[in-house]
Design a protein around this motif. Structure first.
Motif, PDB file in Angstrom:
ATOM      1  N   TYR A 192     -31.528 -18.141  39.731  1.00 50.74           N
ATOM      2  CA  TYR A 192     -32.885 -18.667  39.892  1.00 50.74           C
ATOM      3  C   TYR A 192     -33.202 -18.936  41.364  1.00 50.74           C
ATOM      4  O   TYR A 192     -34.304 -18.653  41.842  1.00 50.74           O
ATOM      5  CB  TYR A 192     -33.045 -19.945  39.067  1.00 50.74           C
ATOM      6  N   ALA A 193     -32.219 -19.461  42.099  1.00 54.02           N
ATOM      7  CA  ALA A 193     -32.436 -19.741  43.522  1.00 54.02           C
ATOM      8  C   ALA A 193     -32.676 -18.457  44.307  1.00 54.02           C
ATOM      9  O   ALA A 193     -33.567 -18.402  45.170  1.00 54.02           O
ATOM     10  CB  ALA A 193     -31.246 -20.508  44.095  1.00 54.02           C
ATOM     11  N   LEU A 194     -31.888 -17.411  44.035  1.00 53.93           N
ATOM     12  CA  LEU A 194     -32.087 -16.133  44.732  1.00 53.93           C
ATOM     13  C   LEU A 194     -33.444 -15.538  44.375  1.00 53.93           C
ATOM     14  O   LEU A 194     -34.167 -15.020  45.238  1.00 53.93           O
ATOM     15  CB  LEU A 194     -30.968 -15.157  44.378  1.00 53.93           C
ATOM     16  N   TYR A 195     -33.799 -15.627  43.116  1.00 58.21           N
ATOM     17  CA  TYR A 195     -35.106 -15.153  42.639  1.00 58.21           C
ATOM     18  C   TYR A 195     -36.235 -15.857  43.402  1.00 58.21           C
ATOM     19  O   TYR A 195     -37.161 -15.218  43.907  1.00 58.21           O
ATOM     20  CB  TYR A 195     -35.196 -15.438  41.135  1.00 58.21           C
ATOM     21  N   GLU A 196     -36.146 -17.183  43.516  1.00 59.12           N
ATOM     22  CA  GLU A 196     -37.187 -17.957  44.196  1.00 59.12           C
ATOM     23  C   GLU A 196     -37.195 -17.687  45.704  1.00 59.12           C
ATOM     24  O   GLU A 196     -38.264 -17.647  46.335  1.00 59.12           O
ATOM     25  CB  GLU A 196     -36.987 -19.448  43.929  1.00 59.12           C
ATOM     26  N   ALA A 197     -36.005 -17.511  46.299  1.00 59.74           N
ATOM     27  CA  ALA A 197     -35.930 -17.241  47.737  1.00 59.74           C
ATOM     28  C   ALA A 197     -36.621 -15.921  48.082  1.00 59.74           C
ATOM     29  O   ALA A 197     -37.370 -15.829  49.077  1.00 59.74           O
ATOM     30  CB  ALA A 197     -34.472 -17.206  48.188  1.00 59.74           C
ATOM     31  N   ILE A 198     -36.398 -14.899  47.260  1.00 55.41           N
ATOM     32  CA  ILE A 198     -37.030 -13.599  47.513  1.00 55.41           C
ATOM     33  C   ILE A 198     -38.539 -13.677  47.259  1.00 55.41           C
ATOM     34  O   ILE A 198     -39.335 -13.080  47.995  1.00 55.41           O
ATOM     35  CB  ILE A 198     -36.361 -12.496  46.667  1.00 55.41           C
ATOM     36  N   LYS A 199     -38.939 -14.434  46.254  1.00 51.77           N
ATOM     37  CA  LYS A 199     -40.373 -14.660  46.026  1.00 51.77           C
ATOM     38  C   LYS A 199     -41.019 -15.331  47.236  1.00 51.77           C
ATOM     39  O   LYS A 199     -42.131 -14.969  47.641  1.00 51.77           O
ATOM     40  CB  LYS A 199     -40.573 -15.541  44.786  1.00 51.77           C
ATOM     41  N   MET A 200     -40.327 -16.312  47.815  1.00 45.28           N
ATOM     42  CA  MET A 200     -40.854 -17.013  48.987  1.00 45.28           C
ATOM     43  C   MET A 200     -41.055 -16.079  50.171  1.00 45.28           C
ATOM     44  O   MET A 200     -41.890 -16.334  51.034  1.00 45.28           O
ATOM     45  CB  MET A 200     -39.896 -18.150  49.383  1.00 45.28           C
ATOM     46  N   LEU A 201     -40.289 -14.979  50.200  1.00 40.57           N
ATOM     47  CA  LEU A 201     -40.435 -14.000  51.276  1.00 40.57           C
ATOM     48  C   LEU A 201     -41.593 -13.023  51.027  1.00 40.57           C
ATOM     49  O   LEU A 201     -41.839 -12.138  51.842  1.00 40.57           O
ATOM     50  CB  LEU A 201     -39.123 -13.226  51.449  1.00 40.57           C
ATOM     51  N   GLY A 202     -42.275 -13.180  49.885  1.00 42.54           N
ATOM     52  CA  GLY A 202     -43.494 -12.412  49.647  1.00 42.54           C
ATOM     53  C   GLY A 202     -43.336 -11.182  48.772  1.00 42.54           C
ATOM     54  O   GLY A 202     -44.195 -10.297  48.800  1.00 42.54           O
ATOM     55  N   TYR A 203     -42.258 -11.130  47.972  1.00 47.62           N
ATOM     56  CA  TYR A 203     -42.027  -9.965  47.121  1.00 47.62           C
ATOM     57  C   TYR A 203     -42.213 -10.305  45.650  1.00 47.62           C
ATOM     58  O   TYR A 203     -42.023 -11.459  45.235  1.00 47.62           O
ATOM     59  CB  TYR A 203     -40.605  -9.434  47.326  1.00 47.62           C
ATOM     60  N   ASP A 204     -42.577  -9.304  44.869  1.00 52.28           N
ATOM     61  CA  ASP A 204     -42.460  -9.405  43.417  1.00 52.28           C
ATOM     62  C   ASP A 204     -40.988  -9.230  43.070  1.00 52.28           C
ATOM     63  O   ASP A 204     -40.325  -8.337  43.613  1.00 52.28           O
ATOM     64  CB  ASP A 204     -43.283  -8.311  42.723  1.00 52.28           C
ATOM     65  N   VAL A 205     -40.488 -10.052  42.176  1.00 56.59           N
ATOM     66  CA  VAL A 205     -39.059 -10.037  41.878  1.00 56.59           C
ATOM     67  C   VAL A 205     -38.833  -9.938  40.373  1.00 56.59           C
ATOM     68  O   VAL A 205     -39.595 -10.504  39.584  1.00 56.59           O
ATOM     69  CB  VAL A 205     -38.350 -11.320  42.396  1.00 56.59           C
ATOM     70  N   GLU A 206     -37.778  -9.238  40.006  1.00 52.05           N
ATOM     71  CA  GLU A 206     -37.391  -9.134  38.604  1.00 52.05           C
ATOM     72  C   GLU A 206     -35.867  -9.120  38.521  1.00 52.05           C
ATOM     73  O   GLU A 206     -35.198  -8.488  39.340  1.00 52.05           O
ATOM     74  CB  GLU A 206     -37.965  -7.850  37.984  1.00 52.05           C
ATOM     75  N   ILE A 207     -35.330  -9.841  37.556  1.00 50.62           N
ATOM     76  CA  ILE A 207     -33.887  -9.811  37.314  1.00 50.62           C
ATOM     77  C   ILE A 207     -33.596  -8.753  36.263  1.00 50.62           C
ATOM     78  O   ILE A 207     -34.240  -8.706  35.205  1.00 50.62           O
ATOM     79  CB  ILE A 207     -33.364 -11.190  36.865  1.00 50.62           C
ATOM     80  N   ILE A 208     -32.651  -7.897  36.568  1.00 49.61           N
ATOM     81  CA  ILE A 208     -32.254  -6.826  35.650  1.00 49.61           C
ATOM     82  C   ILE A 208     -31.286  -7.421  34.620  1.00 49.61           C
ATOM     83  O   ILE A 208     -30.241  -7.958  34.980  1.00 49.61           O
ATOM     84  CB  ILE A 208     -31.584  -5.672  36.417  1.00 49.61           C
ATOM     85  N   ASP A 209     -31.649  -7.343  33.357  1.00 50.52           N
ATOM     86  CA  ASP A 209     -30.868  -7.973  32.283  1.00 50.52           C
ATOM     87  C   ASP A 209     -29.692  -7.055  31.908  1.00 50.52           C
ATOM     88  O   ASP A 209     -29.757  -6.291  30.953  1.00 50.52           O
ATOM     89  CB  ASP A 209     -31.766  -8.230  31.079  1.00 50.52           C
ATOM     90  N   TYR A 210     -28.620  -7.193  32.698  1.00 53.14           N
ATOM     91  CA  TYR A 210     -27.492  -6.260  32.585  1.00 53.14           C
ATOM     92  C   TYR A 210     -26.237  -6.967  32.077  1.00 53.14           C
ATOM     93  O   TYR A 210     -25.951  -8.104  32.448  1.00 53.14           O
ATOM     94  CB  TYR A 210     -27.189  -5.629  33.948  1.00 53.14           C
ATOM     95  N   TYR A 211     -25.482  -6.231  31.230  1.00 56.40           N
ATOM     96  CA  TYR A 211     -24.215  -6.720  30.686  1.00 56.40           C
ATOM     97  C   TYR A 211     -23.150  -5.651  30.928  1.00 56.40           C
ATOM     98  O   TYR A 211     -23.362  -4.488  30.562  1.00 56.40           O
ATOM     99  CB  TYR A 211     -24.348  -7.009  29.189  1.00 56.40           C
ATOM    100  N   PRO A 212     -22.016  -6.015  31.531  1.00 51.52           N
ATOM    101  CA  PRO A 212     -21.027  -5.011  31.949  1.00 51.52           C
ATOM    102  C   PRO A 212     -20.109  -4.557  30.813  1.00 51.52           C
ATOM    103  O   PRO A 212     -18.911  -4.399  30.987  1.00 51.52           O
ATOM    104  CB  PRO A 212     -20.240  -5.753  33.038  1.00 51.52           C
TER     105      PRO A 212
END
Length: 394
Positions: A23-43
């Motif tokens: 969530y913190a990385l998601y918010e940090a990238i949003k603060m830099l002005g980008y649209d962000v999406e987390i890829i729902d991946y399972y290894p």
């Protein structure tokens, strides 16, 4: 607006550290002005997930490095038996928060082939943070090195190897994968030195995303609920008696209550209040309002620093093949000049347990926060610039 895809530790709805860093990385990238999406991946594939226990045991015998992952799963099975309803409620709260606040791909991707075939389209791809490169868990999976993405778009922000005890064979494998990422950072100084040696490039040690976000941001996230009485917060990961004994001694010495966030079998028997069916805000609030924190958690240590709390951190009892797992906490505490807050097995509790001068630590974190955000910002700009240059040549 340019869009960025993040691949991180799977199933962030499980909460705790894996959620916080994502969530913190998601918010940090949003603060830099980008649209962000987390890829729902399972290894793992659905077929691997559904394997009968006999086949899993056979796989384990053939490949003993999988044991820590199986032990962790077994421990969670035991906890689920005791706290089934509470853990289900906790998960519902995380899922509701994620649905409201985080963009995640509609598709769940199981196994590398599924994500390779998906041809995901982002202007930049970020892998990190957490132990996605830990070879004893899922860290050999090619997706966590962004090998499904165009090379010029790949960024590694603060992934962790989890340990520095790695065989030469594994080193060669991860070397080939990391070498193909143009923008590489890792979470620990020890990991940065190791990866630098492997790929023969300068590799920056950056802050875990949880530390990128300011204390003010976390204070607002945690809310203003106050406790009725001071408490020791216990957030422990193995079944050691010693850290629980210390929590009890501190509680008795200062007339504090004990609150426990259960994460191991021994927590079932620890006296004090259990906080299980809690969402992300309440989880953070427990750290914000603690009078003292006893933890074995990397992110528990981070939250102690963010809120300037008195704390002790304890090593975990681990097998030889995962020795070095404590290095990430050790590196962090050395960086902020608080390594004396590591309490060794059998060590007596110092008289000045409640006293931590955070002035120097806060100065260090402020500077590192700025440097880490600069790395993330510049990497995204360059990766997207490279993409534009590549497109322009056609």
């Amino acid at each position: 607006m340019k869009n960025v895809g993040i691949i991180t530790y799977q199933d962030i709805a499980d909460g705790k550290g894996r959620f916080l860093q994502a969530y913190a990385l998601y918010e940090a990238i949003k603060m830099l002005g980008y649209d962000v999406e987390i890829i729902d991946y399972y290894p793992f594939t659905m077929e691997e997930k559904a394997k009968p226990i006999s086949k899993k045991i056979l796989q384990l015998l053939k490949n003993p490095i999988l044991l820590p992952g199986y032990i962790a799963k077994l421990q969670m099975i035991i906890l689920n038996k005791f706290y089934r309803n509470e853990l289900s409620e906790k998960r519902r709260k995380y899922e509701a928060f994620i649905k409201e606040n985080i963009r995640i791909t509609n598709t769940k991707y199981y196994g590398y082939e599924s994500i390779l075939e998906s041809r995901l389209d982002y202007n930049a791809f970020v892998c990190g943070s957490d132990q996605i490169w830990n070879p004893y868990f899922q860290g050999m999976d090619s997706a966590y090195y962004l090998q499904f993405a165009p090379k010029e778009k790949r960024i590694a922000y603060a992934p962790s190897l989890g340990t520095i005890q790695i065989s030469d064979e594994i080193k060669n494998v991860i070397k080939s994968k990391i070498s193909e990422i143009p923008f590489v950072s890792v979470r620990e100084e020890s990991g940065a030195r190791l990866v630098s040696e492997l790929i023969r490039r300068d590799v920056k040690a950056v802050l875990d995303p949880t530390l990128i976000m300011s204390p003010k941001w976390w204070n607002e996230f945690a809310g203003d609920i106050k406790p009725d009485k001071p408490y020791v917060l216990a957030f422990l990961f193995d079944n050691s008696i010693y850290p629980r004994k210390v929590a009890k001694q501190i509680a008795k010495k200062y007339a504090y209550d004990i609150i426990c966030i259960p994460d191991s079998f021994a927590d079932i028997f620890l006296s004090g209040r259990k906080e299980i069916s809690i969402g992300p805000e309440k989880f953070i609030n427990l750290f914000k309002n603690a009078a003292f924190i006893c933890t074995q958690s990397f992110h528990g240590t981070i939250l102690s620093l963010i809120f300037n709390k008195p704390f002790y951190v304890f090593d975990r009892k681990t097998k030889a093949y995962v020795s070095g797992v404590f290095s990430r906490i050790n590196d962090l505490l050395i960086m902020v000049e608080l390594e004396e807050r590591i309490l060794k097995e059998g060590q007596g509790i110092p008289a000045n347990s409640l006293q931590i001068d955070y002035r120097r630590t806060n100065e260090i974190l402020k500077l590192k926060r700025k440097e880490s955000m600069e790395f993330l910002k510049n990497s995204l700009q360059q990766a997207i610039g490279r993409e534009n240059n590549v497109i322009g040549t056609h």
